[in-house]
Design a protein around this motif. Sequence first.
Motif, short mmCIF file in Angstrom:
data_model
loop_
_atom_site.label_atom_id
_atom_site.label_comp_id
_atom_site.label_asym_id
_atom_site.label_seq_id
_atom_site.Cartn_x
_atom_site.Cartn_y
_atom_site.Cartn_z
N ILE A 1 0.84 -1.21 0.00
CA ILE A 1 0.00 0.00 0.00
C ILE A 1 0.87 1.26 0.00
O ILE A 1 0.62 2.19 -0.76
N THR A 2 1.90 1.28 0.85
CA THR A 2 2.75 2.47 0.90
C THR A 2 3.52 2.65 -0.41
O THR A 2 3.67 3.78 -0.88
N LYS A 3 3.97 1.57 -1.02
CA LYS A 3 4.64 1.69 -2.32
C LYS A 3 3.68 2.26 -3.36
O LYS A 3 4.06 3.13 -4.15
N TYR A 4 2.47 1.78 -3.37
CA TYR A 4 1.46 2.27 -4.31
C TYR A 4 1.16 3.75 -4.08
O TYR A 4 1.10 4.54 -5.03
N LEU A 5 0.97 4.13 -2.83
CA LEU A 5 0.65 5.53 -2.51
C LEU A 5 1.80 6.47 -2.85
O LEU A 5 1.58 7.54 -3.43
N ILE A 6 3.01 6.09 -2.52
CA ILE A 6 4.17 6.92 -2.81
C ILE A 6 4.34 7.06 -4.32
O ILE A 6 4.57 8.16 -4.84
N ASP A 7 4.22 5.96 -5.04
CA ASP A 7 4.38 5.98 -6.49
C ASP A 7 3.35 6.89 -7.16
O ASP A 7 3.66 7.57 -8.14
N GLY A 8 2.14 6.93 -6.63
CA GLY A 8 1.08 7.71 -7.24
C GLY A 8 1.00 9.15 -6.79
O GLY A 8 0.45 9.99 -7.50
N ALA A 9 1.54 9.47 -5.63
CA ALA A 9 1.32 10.80 -5.07
C ALA A 9 2.57 11.64 -4.88
O ALA A 9 2.47 12.83 -4.62
N VAL A 10 3.73 11.05 -5.02
CA VAL A 10 4.97 11.77 -4.74
C VAL A 10 5.84 11.76 -6.00
O VAL A 10 5.99 10.74 -6.65
N ALA A 11 6.40 12.91 -6.34
CA ALA A 11 7.29 13.01 -7.50
C ALA A 11 8.64 12.40 -7.16
O ALA A 11 9.07 12.38 -6.00
N LEU A 12 9.29 11.89 -8.17
CA LEU A 12 10.62 11.30 -8.01
C LEU A 12 11.56 12.32 -7.35
O LEU A 12 11.60 13.49 -7.75
N HIS A 13 12.27 11.89 -6.34
CA HIS A 13 13.22 12.69 -5.54
C HIS A 13 12.55 13.70 -4.61
O HIS A 13 13.24 14.48 -3.97
N GLN A 14 11.24 13.69 -4.52
CA GLN A 14 10.54 14.56 -3.58
C GLN A 14 10.58 13.93 -2.19
O GLN A 14 10.51 12.72 -2.04
N SER A 15 10.67 14.78 -1.17
CA SER A 15 10.66 14.31 0.21
C SER A 15 9.41 14.79 0.93
O SER A 15 8.93 15.89 0.68
N ILE A 16 8.93 13.96 1.83
CA ILE A 16 7.81 14.31 2.69
C ILE A 16 8.34 14.24 4.13
O ILE A 16 8.85 13.20 4.56
N VAL A 17 8.22 15.33 4.85
CA VAL A 17 8.67 15.36 6.24
C VAL A 17 7.61 14.69 7.10
O VAL A 17 6.45 15.10 7.10
N VAL A 18 8.01 13.65 7.81
CA VAL A 18 7.10 12.95 8.71
C VAL A 18 7.33 13.44 10.14
O VAL A 18 6.39 13.83 10.82
N ILE A 19 8.56 13.42 10.58
CA ILE A 19 8.96 13.96 11.88
C ILE A 19 10.11 14.92 11.60
O ILE A 19 11.21 14.48 11.23
N PRO A 20 9.88 16.23 11.72
CA PRO A 20 10.90 17.22 11.35
C PRO A 20 12.26 16.95 12.00
O PRO A 20 12.35 16.69 13.20
N GLY A 21 13.29 16.96 11.17
CA GLY A 21 14.65 16.76 11.66
C GLY A 21 14.98 15.32 12.01
O GLY A 21 16.09 15.03 12.44
N PHE A 22 14.03 14.40 11.82
CA PHE A 22 14.27 13.02 12.22
C PHE A 22 13.91 12.01 11.14
O PHE A 22 14.65 11.08 10.88
N PHE A 23 12.73 12.16 10.51
CA PHE A 23 12.25 11.13 9.59
C PHE A 23 11.54 11.76 8.39
O PHE A 23 10.57 12.47 8.54
N ASN A 24 12.11 11.52 7.21
CA ASN A 24 11.51 11.95 5.95
C ASN A 24 11.28 10.74 5.07
O ASN A 24 12.03 9.76 5.14
N ILE A 25 10.29 10.80 4.22
CA ILE A 25 10.09 9.80 3.17
C ILE A 25 10.53 10.46 1.87
O ILE A 25 9.99 11.50 1.49
#
Length: 110
Positions: free
Chosen positions: A20-44
């Motif tokens: 599910i996460t692979k599918y969601l990331i592939d469909g919603a996030v541009a290549l090399h784009q980062s999503i901050v999950v926990i600032p300064g600690f965890f990004n996707i």
Amino acid sequence: MKRYYIFLGCLVVVLPLDQITKYLIDGAVALHQSIVVIPGFFNITYVRNPGAAFGFLAGAPSFVRSLFLIVLSLAAMALILYYLIRSASRDLLMSTALSLVFSGAVGNLI
């Protein structure tokens, strides 16, 4: 017997989450784009690795890469199942860890 239930339970939960996460990331996030999950600690960060770990075989023909990764994944899965069945250990944490690695191997095969 409880370790087998732990193993299967983790597999049933983790494998669909992986897909599910692979599918969601592939469909919603541009290549090399980062999503901050926990600032300064965890990004996707969405990246693609055509090879294996650290780009191993990235320059090899796709048939060679695919065959190598399929064989490696199947071997890892077989060894994990062998260890789980043959081990005298009743360590539930070990069963959980093995299930996580097994789920990752299955997810990569898919």
